[in-house]
Write a protein that holds these residues in place. Structure first.
Motif, PDB file in Angstrom:
ATOM      1  N   GLU A  62       1.720   5.491  13.095  1.00  0.00           N
ATOM      2  CA  GLU A  62       1.418   3.984  13.446  1.00  0.00           C
ATOM      3  C   GLU A  62       2.491   3.933  14.682  1.00  0.00           C
ATOM      4  O   GLU A  62       2.787   2.871  15.034  1.00  0.00           O
ATOM      5  CB  GLU A  62       1.768   3.094  12.538  1.00  0.00           C
ATOM      6  CG  GLU A  62       0.403   3.101  11.611  1.00  0.00           C
ATOM      7  CD  GLU A  62       0.516   2.144  10.392  1.00  0.00           C
ATOM      8  OE1 GLU A  62       1.199   1.364  10.501  1.00  0.00           O
ATOM      9  OE2 GLU A  62      -0.066   2.413   9.302  1.00  0.00           O
ATOM     10  N   LYS A  79       4.375   4.889   8.715  1.00  0.00           N
ATOM     11  CA  LYS A  79       3.774   3.542   8.372  1.00  0.00           C
ATOM     12  C   LYS A  79       4.602   2.508   8.344  1.00  0.00           C
ATOM     13  O   LYS A  79       5.634   2.429   7.958  1.00  0.00           O
ATOM     14  CB  LYS A  79       2.888   4.051   7.064  1.00  0.00           C
ATOM     15  CG  LYS A  79       2.118   5.212   7.316  1.00  0.00           C
ATOM     16  CD  LYS A  79       0.982   5.102   6.382  1.00  0.00           C
ATOM     17  CE  LYS A  79      -0.057   6.341   6.542  1.00  0.00           C
ATOM     18  NZ  LYS A  79      -0.847   6.139   7.922  1.00  0.00           N
ATOM     19  N   THR A 134      -8.318   1.493   6.384  1.00  0.00           N
ATOM     20  CA  THR A 134      -8.279   0.192   6.616  1.00  0.00           C
ATOM     21  C   THR A 134      -8.021  -0.315   7.889  1.00  0.00           C
ATOM     22  O   THR A 134      -8.400  -1.386   8.186  1.00  0.00           O
ATOM     23  CB  THR A 134      -7.379  -0.150   5.541  1.00  0.00           C
ATOM     24  OG1 THR A 134      -7.312   0.309   4.248  1.00  0.00           O
ATOM     25  CG2 THR A 134      -7.094  -1.798   5.500  1.00  0.00           C
ATOM     26  N   ARG A 135      -7.085   0.242   8.530  1.00  0.00           N
ATOM     27  CA  ARG A 135      -6.891  -0.207   9.908  1.00  0.00           C
ATOM     28  C   ARG A 135      -8.013  -0.043  10.651  1.00  0.00           C
ATOM     29  O   ARG A 135      -8.262  -0.966  11.494  1.00  0.00           O
ATOM     30  CB  ARG A 135      -5.470   0.723  10.548  1.00  0.00           C
ATOM     31  CG  ARG A 135      -4.246   0.044  10.037  1.00  0.00           C
ATOM     32  CD  ARG A 135      -3.104   1.341  10.225  1.00  0.00           C
ATOM     33  NE  ARG A 135      -3.053   1.601  11.574  1.00  0.00           N
ATOM     34  CZ  ARG A 135      -2.347   1.334  12.524  1.00  0.00           C
ATOM     35  NH1 ARG A 135      -1.715  -0.160  12.383  1.00  0.00           N
ATOM     36  NH2 ARG A 135      -2.223   1.757  13.606  1.00  0.00           N
ATOM     37  N   ALA A 192      -2.135  -3.600   5.582  1.00  0.00           N
ATOM     38  CA  ALA A 192      -2.739  -3.507   6.737  1.00  0.00           C
ATOM     39  C   ALA A 192      -3.991  -4.460   7.121  1.00  0.00           C
ATOM     40  O   ALA A 192      -4.669  -4.323   7.951  1.00  0.00           O
ATOM     41  CB  ALA A 192      -3.491  -1.984   7.112  1.00  0.00           C
ATOM     42  N   ASP A 222       0.722  -1.187  -0.025  1.00  0.00           N
ATOM     43  CA  ASP A 222      -0.076   0.199  -0.068  1.00  0.00           C
ATOM     44  C   ASP A 222       0.805   1.269   0.003  1.00  0.00           C
ATOM     45  O   ASP A 222       0.558   2.178   0.506  1.00  0.00           O
ATOM     46  CB  ASP A 222      -1.160   0.074   1.088  1.00  0.00           C
ATOM     47  CG  ASP A 222      -0.502  -0.110   2.595  1.00  0.00           C
ATOM     48  OD1 ASP A 222       1.063  -0.044   2.599  1.00  0.00           O
ATOM     49  OD2 ASP A 222      -1.109  -0.116   3.495  1.00  0.00           O
ATOM     50  N   ASP A 232       1.595  11.810   5.633  1.00  0.00           N
ATOM     51  CA  ASP A 232       0.250  11.304   5.714  1.00  0.00           C
ATOM     52  C   ASP A 232      -0.563  11.780   7.057  1.00  0.00           C
ATOM     53  O   ASP A 232       0.146  12.266   7.705  1.00  0.00           O
ATOM     54  CB  ASP A 232       0.182   9.927   5.160  1.00  0.00           C
ATOM     55  CG  ASP A 232      -1.153   9.623   4.510  1.00  0.00           C
ATOM     56  OD1 ASP A 232      -2.143  10.265   4.677  1.00  0.00           O
ATOM     57  OD2 ASP A 232      -1.125   8.843   3.704  1.00  0.00           O
ATOM     58  N   THR A 233      -1.584  11.021   7.085  1.00  0.00           N
ATOM     59  CA  THR A 233      -2.177  11.517   8.360  1.00  0.00           C
ATOM     60  C   THR A 233      -1.934  10.893   9.785  1.00  0.00           C
ATOM     61  O   THR A 233      -1.425  11.408  10.747  1.00  0.00           O
ATOM     62  CB  THR A 233      -3.901  11.624   8.335  1.00  0.00           C
ATOM     63  OG1 THR A 233      -4.006  11.848   7.093  1.00  0.00           O
ATOM     64  CG2 THR A 233      -4.324  12.409   9.147  1.00  0.00           C
ATOM     65  N   GLU A 234      -2.242   9.263   9.481  1.00  0.00           N
ATOM     66  CA  GLU A 234      -2.148   8.742  10.822  1.00  0.00           C
ATOM     67  C   GLU A 234      -0.723   7.967  11.068  1.00  0.00           C
ATOM     68  O   GLU A 234      -0.089   7.586  10.157  1.00  0.00           O
ATOM     69  CB  GLU A 234      -3.141   7.443  10.678  1.00  0.00           C
ATOM     70  CG  GLU A 234      -3.174   6.451  11.938  1.00  0.00           C
ATOM     71  CD  GLU A 234      -3.874   5.282  11.945  1.00  0.00           C
ATOM     72  OE1 GLU A 234      -4.911   4.930  12.731  1.00  0.00           O
ATOM     73  OE2 GLU A 234      -3.558   4.433  10.884  1.00  0.00           O
ATOM     74  N   ARG A 259       4.184   6.846   0.030  1.00  0.00           N
ATOM     75  CA  ARG A 259       2.752   6.500  -0.168  1.00  0.00           C
ATOM     76  C   ARG A 259       2.286   6.917  -1.721  1.00  0.00           C
ATOM     77  O   ARG A 259       1.334   6.673  -2.541  1.00  0.00           O
ATOM     78  CB  ARG A 259       1.892   7.427   0.699  1.00  0.00           C
ATOM     79  CG  ARG A 259       1.789   6.893   2.053  1.00  0.00           C
ATOM     80  CD  ARG A 259       0.910   5.661   2.312  1.00  0.00           C
ATOM     81  NE  ARG A 259      -0.297   5.913   2.508  1.00  0.00           N
ATOM     82  CZ  ARG A 259      -1.302   5.034   2.322  1.00  0.00           C
ATOM     83  NH1 ARG A 259      -0.939   3.899   1.960  1.00  0.00           N
ATOM     84  NH2 ARG A 259      -2.559   5.609   2.485  1.00  0.00           N
ATOM     85  N   ASP A 299      -6.192   9.321   4.130  1.00  0.00           N
ATOM     86  CA  ASP A 299      -5.382   8.263   4.470  1.00  0.00           C
ATOM     87  C   ASP A 299      -5.768   6.979   4.379  1.00  0.00           C
ATOM     88  O   ASP A 299      -6.589   6.517   5.307  1.00  0.00           O
ATOM     89  CB  ASP A 299      -4.534   8.528   5.899  1.00  0.00           C
ATOM     90  CG  ASP A 299      -3.637   7.810   6.363  1.00  0.00           C
ATOM     91  OD1 ASP A 299      -3.585   6.636   5.749  1.00  0.00           O
ATOM     92  OD2 ASP A 299      -2.826   7.942   7.336  1.00  0.00           O
ATOM     93  N   THR A 300      -6.022   6.171   3.403  1.00  0.00           N
ATOM     94  CA  THR A 300      -6.810   5.072   3.334  1.00  0.00           C
ATOM     95  C   THR A 300      -6.053   3.852   4.215  1.00  0.00           C
ATOM     96  O   THR A 300      -6.878   3.062   4.416  1.00  0.00           O
ATOM     97  CB  THR A 300      -6.682   4.273   1.677  1.00  0.00           C
ATOM     98  OG1 THR A 300      -5.481   4.654   1.241  1.00  0.00           O
ATOM     99  CG2 THR A 300      -7.557   5.478   0.861  1.00  0.00           C
ATOM    100  N   ARG A 301      -4.663   3.944   4.489  1.00  0.00           N
ATOM    101  CA  ARG A 301      -4.307   2.812   5.390  1.00  0.00           C
ATOM    102  C   ARG A 301      -4.913   3.041   6.656  1.00  0.00           C
ATOM    103  O   ARG A 301      -5.368   2.326   7.517  1.00  0.00           O
ATOM    104  CB  ARG A 301      -2.771   2.995   5.395  1.00  0.00           C
ATOM    105  CG  ARG A 301      -2.265   1.957   6.277  1.00  0.00           C
ATOM    106  CD  ARG A 301      -0.652   1.974   6.101  1.00  0.00           C
ATOM    107  NE  ARG A 301      -0.179   1.123   7.133  1.00  0.00           N
ATOM    108  CZ  ARG A 301      -0.025  -0.274   7.192  1.00  0.00           C
ATOM    109  NH1 ARG A 301      -0.091  -0.930   6.158  1.00  0.00           N
ATOM    110  NH2 ARG A 301       0.443  -0.827   8.340  1.00  0.00           N
ATOM    111  N   ALA A 302      -5.189   4.413   7.138  1.00  0.00           N
ATOM    112  CA  ALA A 302      -5.829   4.726   8.415  1.00  0.00           C
ATOM    113  C   ALA A 302      -7.250   4.031   8.218  1.00  0.00           C
ATOM    114  O   ALA A 302      -7.732   3.411   9.236  1.00  0.00           O
ATOM    115  CB  ALA A 302      -5.738   6.205   8.712  1.00  0.00           C
TER     116      ALA A 302
END
Lengths: 571, 374
Positions: A571, A546, B117-118, A553, A351, A567-569, A387, B112-115
């Motif tokens: 980990e 990430k 998905t999680r 994921a 991803d 990006d946003t989140e 990404r 944030d598509t990974r966020a």
């Protein structure tokens, strides 16, 4: 089937000295294999002539022989250690060639041992051009028109065919040594002579050169139960004619539709099955950018330079799994070491985008011919993950450590328009920056595609980056004002910067997301790098991290392998 | 233009609009395939769902006239991290964005598509909505008022309006009374719960003429046409909703050889006494390992399902033939005596690996044995 109980002790052949096309990636593979085999309770005896490797550290194998990689020394070690088997597919072309010679010398029978994993017949079929072509015809996989030559007097048919240009590939060499592209009879003679001299078998193949076609690679694995999977596919930025080791490579492929992706995947699996490889294998294919036509170019029946890249790109440990397959384990009996919840029998889902740029030694060999052809010249490579394509590219450029931090090299702007067009047309170590210079001078995607045959998708990305560069330059006054305001703001609270400089803040965010370095942005903005960084952090524009988890994921992963991105989140 | 995506549990994502503007809701699911977005968009099994792709760069090779899996775009909404500005492929006729606009499909990009998905992996799939015109509050309100995924008869929404035919050599559907020019090897009756064109293409490639029936068809009507074999198609929705299809299939069991795929596998599960349960986040992608319990071989499969058959309730000779290596759930059934088998994943691929295409050959072999041909 559980692992073969008759195997208690193995001899692992290393790859020897570091040379072009065979560098530290094989140390990585060998070290991974040592661990993987010992994990299964196997005693590992290692031979490698290169002591400057991790695999020859005393704790890696049970016994380490730092001896010349020759038939004679392998025989002596086999006589003394009496291994139950030899693992030869992890030591690059050197290991594979040595194993072939050892087998041909009758040493395996003499000491009642055998090659583990990929059988000798498969190695021969993949490496010998003629046998390989015969096999491909049998299974209906297309190979380009070609002629096998063992003496230059046999060139008549190739010349008579009228097919030009032709590519010359010597058998049993690595990094394409001695090969090249011939556009006329004179060139064909010169290259053939050098190729014949360098080939271990005194054999070269001459074939149709697929000018402008896409080059795509698949990393595939197969076990003794005939289960076969694809670990990763990769697309070359440079079309056919540039050695993969010298090409910018992107994983996964970006411009292939599912039908094309699956067509080439199916072909790769068919090939690994027909060869009967047990372990990892690399298949190189060429795809017409204007139809479904494709050709199989080459197969490496072993862990290769590309396998190391594919392993790092996906998190899937190809060498580790290959070693386990060699001692009889099946893919569905091997744990996925990254998730520890799923098995090695799956295909990684990415991803993110991975980009490799080769590193050439032209800074040290100033007078060398910097053109890039089918003979590998790179002595290293860098890989970056992000990404999107743009930030992965920008990260990789900085990782090269060649004094370039963005989209401009040192000489691009000094070329005349004609010189620049030539620099875009003919592959060389800094072609990437010749292309960006072309966009800077207003060239269009179509023009650059016509010159270079680089896919428009990649070119559009580069054009977008150059446009962003221009926007940053145009916005220099706003950046200066922001930086100034930030300093005065520390004394007296004011309206937030986001409200006063909305569009410049958005631009800064976009530039970071696209991978521009603080250093480059600061240059365009005309402020010191330190102040730009301070401003960026003040605005909360910071990277997140990430995980490379092999599964996009879908499952929880435990191995801490991360990359940064805007990006946003986190980990 | 700005767009927002909200999940039932209040999670919010802000991004930019992709495709059409407006508001849409559905069950939010993710697919891990790295290629095949056109096939995914047009797969009827995604009806009622907002699909997010975990691969971040989507639309690179555009949209072409050949890779449609049904006539329409079937997803309720589409979520990507980055939609390609230009489409680069020799078959491409259109960019993803312009295609979605033209078909009125609402999407969102730049999140944030990974966020996301999680979030779905940890908390399970749930209802959600995309909007270019709502506030977060009004969008959450909209989700609360929307009917749940499991409460809809989605098969009836996507099934053929009337019967049609796909003959040997056809590249698109023709009317149900069209006669084949060449005599087909077998005539198949397909119950359409949400069929993908590549199933029909695959059968045609093996010399079969397929008549596609709406999912509401009766067993008598199917049998009246005297087909050589029955094919139960994939389809969307909660199989618990589909008692009427289970009844039809029960009446067909023992009359003709049957092959089922995806929803077809689940309906056969019900027909043989079992039930299904909902998976936390489903199986959607092109990389799922499935083990054939008979041979021990493992295949990489293309999957798209949110429910799994309960193996413990199967009766009357039906047994589990395939399992998923990741979570051990049922991936295929086989009858001990009758010529009936089914698989939960997609032998027709499109998108995904074609490693399981051999099931179509297996079906033909089963018909050959049944009719004493070889």
């Amino acid at each position: 089937m559980p692992k073969d109980p008759s195997i208690k002790k193995v001899l692992l052949i290393g790859s020897g000295p570091i040379i072009i096309g065979q560098a530290a990636e094989f140390d990585y593979a060998g070290a991974q294999a040592c661990r993987s085999l010992r994990e299964e309770g196997i005693e590992v005896v290692l031979i490698n002539s290169n002591p400057a490797t991790i695999m020859t550290d005393v704790e890696m194998a049970d016994r380490v022989y730092i001896e010349p990689l020759s038939v004679e020394f392998v025989e002596r070690i086999v006589a003394k250690e009496r291994p139950d088997g030899i693992v030869a597919t992890l030591g690059g072309q050197t290991g594979l060639n040595l194993a072939t010679q050892v087998a041909e010398a009758g040493i395996l029978e003499r000491y009642n041992t055998r090659l583990l994993g990929t059988p000798l017949r498969a190695i021969r079929q993949a490496e010998d051009r003629e046998e390989f072509r015969t096999l491909m015809r049998e299974i209906g996989e297309p190979v380009p028109e070609s002629w096998i030559i063992t003496d230059e007097s046999q060139l008549g048919d190739a010349i008579a065919s009228g097919i030009w240009p032709l590519i010359v590939r010597p058998a049993y060499t690595l990094g394409g040594t001695g090969g090249g592209i011939a556009r006329n009879v004179d060139e064909l003679l010169t290259i053939t002579r050098s190729g014949l001299a360098l080939s271990m078998r005194h054999q070269v193949m001459i074939e149709r050169y697929l000018s402008g076609w896409k080059e795509v690679e698949y990393e595939v694995m197969r076990d003794a139960n005939d289960t076969a999977i694809t670990v990763c596919n990769m697309e070359n930025f440079d079309p056919m004619g540039v050695h993969t080791g010298d090409s910018i490579v992107i994983a996964p492929s970006q411009t292939l539709s599912d039908k094309e992706y699956q067509m080439l995947r199916t072909a790769s699996l068919k090939i690994i099955r027909s060869l009967g490889i047990e372990g990892g294998c690399n298949v190189q294919l060429s795809l017409d950018p204007h139809s479904f036509a494709y050709y199989v170019i080459e197969v490496n029946p072993r862990v290769s330079r590309s396998s190391a890249l594919a392993s790092k790109a996906t998190g899937y440990p190809i060498a580790r799994v290959s070693a386990k397959i060699a001692i009889g384990l099946h893919l569905d009996e091997i744990e996925n070491a990254v998730t520890r919840k799923t098995l090695a029998c799956f295909e990684p889902a990415l991803d993110y985008c991975v980009l490799k740029i080769p590193r050439w030694p032209f800074d040290k060999f100033v007078g060398a011919d910097r053109r890039i052809t089918t003979q590998m010249k790179a002595t290293g490579e860098v890989m970056a993950i992000d990404r999107a394509f743009e930030p992965a590219l920008m990260k990789a450029i900085r990782s090269l450590e060649v004094g370039i931090y963005g989209l401009a090299n040192k000489t691009g702007h000094t070329l005349s328009d004609m010189e620049l067009e030539e620099a875009i047309r003919v592959p060389h170590d800094e072609r990437l920056w010749s292309i960006t210079e072309g966009f800077r001078r207003g060239m269009m995607v179509e023009e650059i595609n016509a010159l270079s045959n680089v896919d428009p998708w990649f070119l559009r990305k580069l054009e977008g980056l150059v446009n962003l560069e221009t926007r940053l330059k145009v916005n220099a006054p706003a950046f200066k004002q922001m930086s100034k305001a930030l300093e005065s703001e520390e004394e007296e609270a004011q309206e937030p910067l986001e409200e006063r400089f909305g569009s410049a803040v958005r631009l800064l965010r976009e530039a970071k997301r696209m991978g521009f370095a603080d250093r480059t942005i600061a240059e365009f903005a005309g402020i010191p790098e330190g102040k730009l960084r301070k401003l960026r952090k003040h605005l909360g524009i910071v990277p997140v991290y990430k995980m490379v988890d092999t599964c996009a994921a879908e499952f929880e992963a435990l191995t801490p392998y991360y990359y940064s991105c805007y990006d946003t989140e986190d980990e | 233009m700005k767009a927002i995506l909200a999940l039932e549990d209040g999670t919010l994502f802000e991004g930019q609009s992709l495709g059409a503007t407006g508001r849409t809701n559905g069950e939010v699911v993710f697919n891990t395939g790295m290629t095949g977005y056109q096939e995914i968009l047009t797969d009827p099994s995604y009806a009622g769902q907002i699909v997010t792709l975990t691969y971040p760069l989507i639309g690179n090779y555009g949209i072409n006239p050949d890779d449609f899996e049904s006539r329409r775009v079937q997803v309720e909404g589409f979520v990507v991290r980055e939609a390609a500005e230009i489409a680069s492929n020799w078959r491409s006729k259109q960019t993803l964005d312009s295609f979605l606009k033209e078909r009125g499909i609402i999407g969102i990009q730049g999140i944030d598509t990974r966020a996301l998905t999680r979030a779905l992996r940890v908390r399970g799939v749930m209802m959600g909505a995309i909007s270019t015109e709502d506030t977060p509050e009004s969008l959450l309100e909209h989700i609360r008022n929307a009917p749940g995924y499991g409460s809809k008869d989605l098969a009836r929404q996507v099934t053929a309006e009337q019967s049609y035919r796909w003959r040997v050599g056809d590249t698109k559907p023709v009317s149900a009374d069209s006669v084949s020019e060449v005599k087909p090897r077998y005539r198949i009756a397909l119950l359409d719960f949400g069929v993908k064109y590549n199933i029909l293409r695959s059968l045609a490639n093996l010399g079969c003429e397929t008549t596609v029936y709406p999912c509401t068809v009766t067993a008598e009507e199917v049998l009246r046409a005297n087909p050589n074999g029955i094919f139960l198609s994939p389809g969307p929705g909660d199989p618990e909703q589909y008692g009427y299809m289970v009844d039809t299939v029960r009446q067909l069991v023992g009359k003709k050889p049957i092959m089922g795929v995806c929803m077809g596998n689940q309906i056969l599960g019900y027909a043989f006494g079992s039930k299904t349960f909902k998976l936390k986040f489903g199986h959607r992608g092109s990389n799922h390992p499935v083990k054939d319990l008979n041979t021990g071989r493992v295949y990489i499969t293309s999957q798209n399902h949110g429910y799994a058959v309960d193996p413990d309730r199967l009766k009357d000779g039906m047994e589990v033939a395939h399992i998923n290596l990741n979570d051990g759930t049922v991936e295929g059934l086989r009858h001990k005596e009758l010529p009936i088998f089914s698989i939960q994943y997609h032998p027709e691929a499109s998108p995904g690996p074609s490693d399981s295409a051999y099931f179509f050959h297996q079906y033909i072999n089963m018909l050959d044995r049944h009719y004493g041909r070889s």
